[in-house]
Design a protein around this motif. Structure first.
Motif, PDB file in Angstrom:
ATOM      1  N   TYR A 219       0.859  -1.182   0.000  1.00 43.91           N
ATOM      2  CA  TYR A 219       0.000   0.000   0.000  1.00 43.91           C
ATOM      3  C   TYR A 219       0.892   1.227   0.000  1.00 43.91           C
ATOM      4  CZ  TYR A 219      -2.701   3.821   2.070  1.00 43.91           C
ATOM      5  OH  TYR A 219      -3.277   5.037   2.330  1.00 43.91           O
ATOM      6  N   TRP A 220       0.537   2.236  -0.780  1.00 46.32           N
ATOM      7  CA  TRP A 220       1.332   3.452  -0.817  1.00 46.32           C
ATOM      8  C   TRP A 220       0.442   4.694  -0.843  1.00 46.32           C
ATOM      9  CZ3 TRP A 220       0.207   6.340  -5.078  1.00 46.32           C
ATOM     10  CH2 TRP A 220      -0.257   5.675  -6.215  1.00 46.32           C
ATOM     11  N   PHE A 221       1.034   5.808  -0.412  1.00 51.10           N
ATOM     12  CA  PHE A 221       0.342   7.078  -0.374  1.00 51.10           C
ATOM     13  C   PHE A 221       1.311   8.169  -0.821  1.00 51.10           C
ATOM     14  CE2 PHE A 221      -0.036  11.044   1.996  1.00 51.10           C
ATOM     15  CZ  PHE A 221      -1.292  11.474   1.597  1.00 51.10           C
ATOM     16  N   VAL A 222       0.820   9.100  -1.616  1.00 45.58           N
ATOM     17  CA  VAL A 222       1.613  10.247  -2.042  1.00 45.58           C
ATOM     18  C   VAL A 222       0.862  11.519  -1.662  1.00 45.58           C
ATOM     19  CG1 VAL A 222       2.659  11.499  -3.967  1.00 45.58           C
ATOM     20  CG2 VAL A 222       2.659   9.003  -3.968  1.00 45.58           C
ATOM     21  N   GLY A 223       1.504  12.387  -0.893  1.00 40.20           N
ATOM     22  CA  GLY A 223       0.952  13.697  -0.581  1.00 40.20           C
ATOM     23  C   GLY A 223       1.687  14.737  -1.388  1.00 40.20           C
ATOM     24  N   LEU A 224       0.977  15.515  -2.175  1.00 43.00           N
ATOM     25  CA  LEU A 224       1.594  16.469  -3.076  1.00 43.00           C
ATOM     26  C   LEU A 224       0.721  17.700  -3.243  1.00 43.00           C
ATOM     27  CD1 LEU A 224       1.197  15.071  -6.697  1.00 43.00           C
ATOM     28  CD2 LEU A 224       0.122  14.028  -4.744  1.00 43.00           C
ATOM     29  N   PRO A 225       1.308  18.828  -3.649  1.00 40.13           N
ATOM     30  CA  PRO A 225       0.516  20.044  -3.846  1.00 40.13           C
ATOM     31  C   PRO A 225      -0.579  19.826  -4.878  1.00 40.13           C
ATOM     32  CG  PRO A 225       2.864  20.543  -3.865  1.00 40.13           C
ATOM     33  CD  PRO A 225       2.744  19.049  -3.893  1.00 40.13           C
ATOM     34  N   SER A 226      -1.731  20.425  -4.637  1.00 41.07           N
ATOM     35  CA  SER A 226      -2.844  20.267  -5.567  1.00 41.07           C
ATOM     36  C   SER A 226      -2.505  20.797  -6.946  1.00 41.07           C
ATOM     37  CB  SER A 226      -4.088  20.978  -5.036  1.00 41.07           C
ATOM     38  OG  SER A 226      -4.523  20.400  -3.832  1.00 41.07           O
TER      39      SER A 226
END
Length: 397
Positions: A219-226
């Protein structure tokens, strides 16, 4: 399927939304001897979201629901946590608390909750579009997409970020980040070979997290600017993947490969925002409809499970064995129970939201060096034990 009559019986507790919080609340009420009906717009149990991290506080709530032991057998125990900064090359091994951190498929969780509910508790294909009050009795009425109206004694909104129940009680977004989150699964038929660790990798305003679900799935998650991902593509998995890959081109090859090989059907993109909490009459919200937190603490699901326990405990004090009281008196008592729920949850949610908010602010493109320094100082002062949030106990059902 939805009821064909205009109204169901008035002594029902109606829960809007059959996700984690909705099903957990229904199960908690059932264990306290209160019958409820769950209105779920999908035709089956909701599977949105790839996987979920359940911390020790969430497992305490699941134990109160009677499903903790069952779910531990199929959940993957995470044994380590590493934080890696690509900006300065530093790598930190963060000791885990002497409690539980397990990775669980979201479908396994909601299915197990659903399986433990009485038959016909969940009404699939029931899409709630509005809530209003009966002008003569002030009882809430839930309106469905097919024109059906359901008169209720209590309405509990567990219908997520875009909640029609939240709209009724007057909740507004108090802060919207310019940050979005992309989640997904990647399968490795021959095994991924990674340790049972939660890994966080940071670079500039980006964050990548991964954790194993089992020996063949990550499982992976990426948080990035909109600004890096047009929110208009949120329903197009191929476009979500393309935007995510473009944003993390400077990350290690195994990270890029994981996203490139991800299962398209598992990809979701959401904007991260925060809400307050409130109730109106005998209508209240819980879970994501009440508090939308960033994924930086992994507490979204666990906090929703806590909500279910606390809300059911307070409602049961006023509703069990009180059938002979007038509707007006019962409405007042139910309102008081809901107020106790909000009071009990308020400080807990403020702390969770504040910690997640501060961590999320570190990813904000607009946060300068001085601002980030002040955020780090605030985290050190107010949240010196970064894992302290997982030690919380919501109490007995």
């Amino acid at each position: 399927m939805a009821s064909t009559s205009n109204y169901i019986e008035e002594n029902k507790i109606v829960i809007v939304g059959g996700g984690i919080c909705g099903l957990a609340t229904a199960l908690a009420l059932h264990k306290k001897g209160l019958e409820s009906v769950v209105l779920e717009r999908s035709d089956t149990v909701r599977t949105t979201g790839a996987t979920i991290l359940i911390l020790s506080n969430g497992w305490r709530a699941l134990d109160q629901l009677g499903v903790g032991a069952q779910l531990r057998q199929i959940a993957n125990l995470i044994t380590g946590y590493r934080d890696i900064s690509l900006d300065n090359g530093k790598q930190e091994v963060i000791p885990l608390m002497k409690e539980e951190l397990r990775c669980l498929k979201r479908l396994d969780l909601v299915q197990r909750l659903a399986d433990n509910l009485p038959l016909n508790t969940i009404r699939f294909g029931c899409h709630a579009v509005a809530v209003k009050l009966d002008p003569s009795t002030c009882q809430p009425i839930v309106q469905l997409h097919d024109g059906t109206s359901i008169k209720c004694k209590v309405v509990i909104g567990c219908d997520g970020v875009n909640s029609v129940v939240s709209e009724f009680v007057g909740l507004k977004a108090t802060r919207s980040f310019s940050t979005c989150g992309v989640r997904g699964f990647t399968d490795y038929p021959s095994g991924h070979g990674f340790n049972n660790e939660f890994i966080r990798i940071r670079k500039d305003n980006l964050i990548f997290c991964r954790t194993p679900v089992n020996e063949n799935r990550m499982y992976w998650f990426v948080g990035l600017p909109s600004t890096s991902c047009d929110l208009g593509v949120s329903s197009e998995p191929k476009l979500i993947k393309q935007a995510t890959i473009k944003s993390i081109m400077d990350f290690p090859p195994d990270v890029l490969e994981m996203v490139k090989k991800s299962d398209l059907d598992s990809l979701t993109l959401t904007n991260i925002r925060y809400l307050g909490n409130f109730r109106k009459g005998t209508v209240i919200v819980a879970g994501d409809a009440m508090h939308v937190m960033g994924p930086f603490l992994g507490q979204g699901g666990s906090a929703a499970l806590e909500d279910a326990i606390v809300l059911a405990r307070n409602l049961a004090k006023e509703m069990c064995g009180k059938g002979s009281e007038s509707k007006q008196i019962m409405q007042v008592k139910i309102g008081a129970a809901m107020d106790r729920f909000v009071k009990e949850r308020r400080m807990r949610l403020i702390k969770l939201s504040s910690q997640a908010y501060l961590i999320g602010m570190l990813l904000e493109p607009s946060s300068g060096r001085f601002t980030k320094l002040m955020i780090i100082l605030a985290l050190v002062v107010f949240f010196s034990n970064s894992n302290g949030h997982a030690k919380y106990n919501c109490g007995h059902l």
